[in-house]
Design an enzyme around this catalytic site. Structure first.
Site, PDB file in Angstrom:
ATOM      1  N   GLU A  52      44.360  35.569  31.951  1.00 47.62           N
ATOM      2  CA  GLU A  52      44.892  34.380  32.621  1.00 47.62           C
ATOM      3  C   GLU A  52      44.374  33.168  31.884  1.00 47.62           C
ATOM      4  O   GLU A  52      43.207  33.122  31.484  1.00 47.62           O
ATOM      5  CB  GLU A  52      44.442  34.287  34.086  1.00 47.62           C
ATOM      6  CG  GLU A  52      45.131  35.185  35.065  1.00 47.62           C
ATOM      7  CD  GLU A  52      44.700  34.856  36.507  1.00 47.62           C
ATOM      8  OE1 GLU A  52      44.292  33.699  36.753  1.00 47.62           O
ATOM      9  OE2 GLU A  52      44.754  35.748  37.346  1.00 47.62           O
TER      10      GLU A  52
ATOM     11  N   GLU B 154      39.557  38.925  39.258  1.00 46.29           N
ATOM     12  CA  GLU B 154      38.480  37.947  39.437  1.00 46.29           C
ATOM     13  C   GLU B 154      37.488  38.351  40.529  1.00 46.29           C
ATOM     14  O   GLU B 154      37.323  37.647  41.544  1.00 46.29           O
ATOM     15  CB  GLU B 154      39.082  36.565  39.691  1.00 46.29           C
ATOM     16  CG  GLU B 154      39.888  36.086  38.489  1.00 46.29           C
ATOM     17  CD  GLU B 154      40.482  34.712  38.612  1.00 46.29           C
ATOM     18  OE1 GLU B 154      40.798  34.109  37.579  1.00 46.29           O
ATOM     19  OE2 GLU B 154      40.658  34.233  39.762  1.00 46.29           O
TER      20      GLU B 154
END
Length: 482
Positions: free
Chosen positions: A277, A158
């Site tokens: 995710e 991320e």
């Protein structure tokens, strides 16, 4: 009490394709150092044995807890190797996220999470490249080139969020240096990214890897897969335990991932897409992760993404987890399929049911439209398994349905996940939500974690409340009326 809505379901002929189960591709754990515990590997072994979870991803293989880089800048890979060996000993395969800037290399002291994930770019980019290159040398020596050809190497986590305090341009430089270092060892090794939240940066990433760069001048498509994350909630990340989370409809995920798949046409050649995710919300300590309704969210999402994604890695496998500090209450809103005591949640059974529906897919048609309801059916030889769900949409009103399967005689074996039968969270609430459960209370929760088992009745059908799922198993042709 409101009357149940009656609805019929017809199981028809084979579609000509086998069911694709992307849910068993893989699973996340928190950060890599937790694999040095004794209990976490046990949890993940159960996920492999009962759910078929093959790949394991975790943050921070280069975090300071694993001491990959000493204060003097020298490299030591004993603890990262132990983590990877434990994953392999489980019969699982690393989906290896190269992340966590070692303190000795970091440009600044910035970090996120309780366990201090260092988020700064390196002071010396060449030292990062050397770290990755020497790590690959050691991996090849320990595990062999052929073994590493089974792995996936993902660059960072991320980078559009506080996990990375550099710019997008600096992330692309990190990606290029990492990929070049890996590919120099063996061109067969699979490298990808950008592992962004809410499917961010995909177009920019696709354009970037479609042309050579100064750090990675190789021609052609410079990624072997695209990975990204998505959660249907109003936040992307909270660095701490506080913060209200507003759930959004699960329909958000197919929309986002379909758009990603379309954007990937910018690449010179097709590559796999991994949902790296996901869960029903990104907020930590949100009880929707523990509730029965998370099961219906999971099966709906996996069924709808089968034709879009190559594989998924659910966040997270276990409540042995430390982003917000460790929590010992049996239920505390943790992301895991297993709670800290190893008790399965409703979400665990969702993946178990999905795995069970294998073989040749059969058509399943409702007698009338009901958007919250879903069905997935498949046949292996004479055995048919039918997965049903009634999705609890947080943005709409929801109903309980009485479902009749056209032509199905009484006697089919049924497992149903419902509050206190396959979902122990509601039993914990009835106990008074003890933070430290007694032995007797834990035994009660373990019992409540088992789904309701019964025989299907053609006269009564099956009642499915919002958030519940059911798995029916029966034999052909004797269970079907002519």
């Amino acid at each position: 009490m409101k009357n149940q809505e009656k609805i019929g379901l017809s199981i028809g002929s084979a579609t000509g394709e086998n069911v694709r189960n992307i849910g068993s591709f893989g699973i996340n754990s928190c950060h890599a150092a937790l694999w040095l515990r004794e209990d976490l590997p046990r949890h993940f072994r159960r996920l492999r044995e009962e759910l078929g979870m093959r790949y394991v991803r975790c943050h921070g293989i280069f975090n300071d807890q694993l001491e990959a880089v000493a204060p003097d800048g020298s490299f030591h890979f004993e603890k990262p190797l132990t983590v990877l060996e434990r994953i392999l000993d489980n019969g699982q395969i690393p989906f290896l996220e190269l992340s966590g800037m070692p303190g000795a290399l970091a440009r600044t002291e910035e970090s996120v999470c309780h366990y201090r994930f260092r988020s700064a770019p390196p002071r010396d980019w060449r030292r990062w490249e050397e770290l990755v290159e020497q790590f690959l040398h050691v991996l090849i020596e320990r595990f062999s080139r052929e073994e590493l050809c089974r792995w996936y190497f993902e660059v960072w986590n991320e980078p559009d969020l506080p996990f990375w305090t550099g710019t997008q341009e600096e992330y692309f430089k990190l990606y290029d240096l990492s990929r070049a270092a890996i590919k120099r060892q063996d061109s067969r090794f699979r490298v990808g990214g950008p592992a962004t939240s809410k499917t961010a940066w995909i177009a920019d990433f696709c354009r970037h890897v479609s042309a050579p760069s100064p750090e990675d001048p190789s021609p052609g498509c410079r990624c072997d897969f695209v990975s990204t994350h998505a959660y249907p909630s109003d936040i992307a990340f909270l660095d701490g335990a506080e913060g209200e989370v507003r759930l959004q409809s699960a329909d958000l995920l197919p929309r986002l991932l379909t758009r990603v798949r379309q954007t990937m046409k910018l690449l010179p050649e097709p590559v796999p897409l991994f949902l790296g995710e996901w869960n029903s919300s990104a907020g930590p300590l949100a009880f929707n992760h523990d509730e029965c309704a998370n099961a219906a969210f999971i099966v709906k999402t996996m069924a709808e993404l089968r034709s879009v994604c190559t594989g998924s890695l659910f966040w997270n496998g276990s409540d042995i987890y430390e982003e917000c500090g460790f929590h010992s209450a049996p239920f505390h809103g943790g992301y895991g399929l297993l709670n800290v005591n190893g008790i399965p949640k409703a979400s665990f059974h969702a993946f178990r049911f999905l795995r069970a529906v294998s073989g040749e897919e059969l058509s399943a048609v409702w007698s009338r439209p009901a958007k919250c309801l879903g069905a997935l059916a498949a046949r292996e030889q004479k055995t048919v398994r039918l997965l049903l769900w009634n999705y609890l949409d947080p943005e709409k009103e929801n109903e309980t349905f009485e479902i009749r399967i056209d032509g199905l005689k009484s006697g089919a074996v049924c497992e149903q996940v419902m509050p206190e039968n396959g979902s122990a969270y509601e039993s914990w609430l009835r106990q008074g939500a003890p933070e430290f459960a007694s032995v007797a209370e834990l035994s009660q929760l373990e019992s409540a974690s088992h789904p309701r088992r019964f025989r299907y009745s053609a006269d009564a059908g099956i009642s499915l409340a919002p958030g519940e799922i059911a798995l029916l198993t029966f034999e052909l042709p004797e269970m079907i009326e002519p």
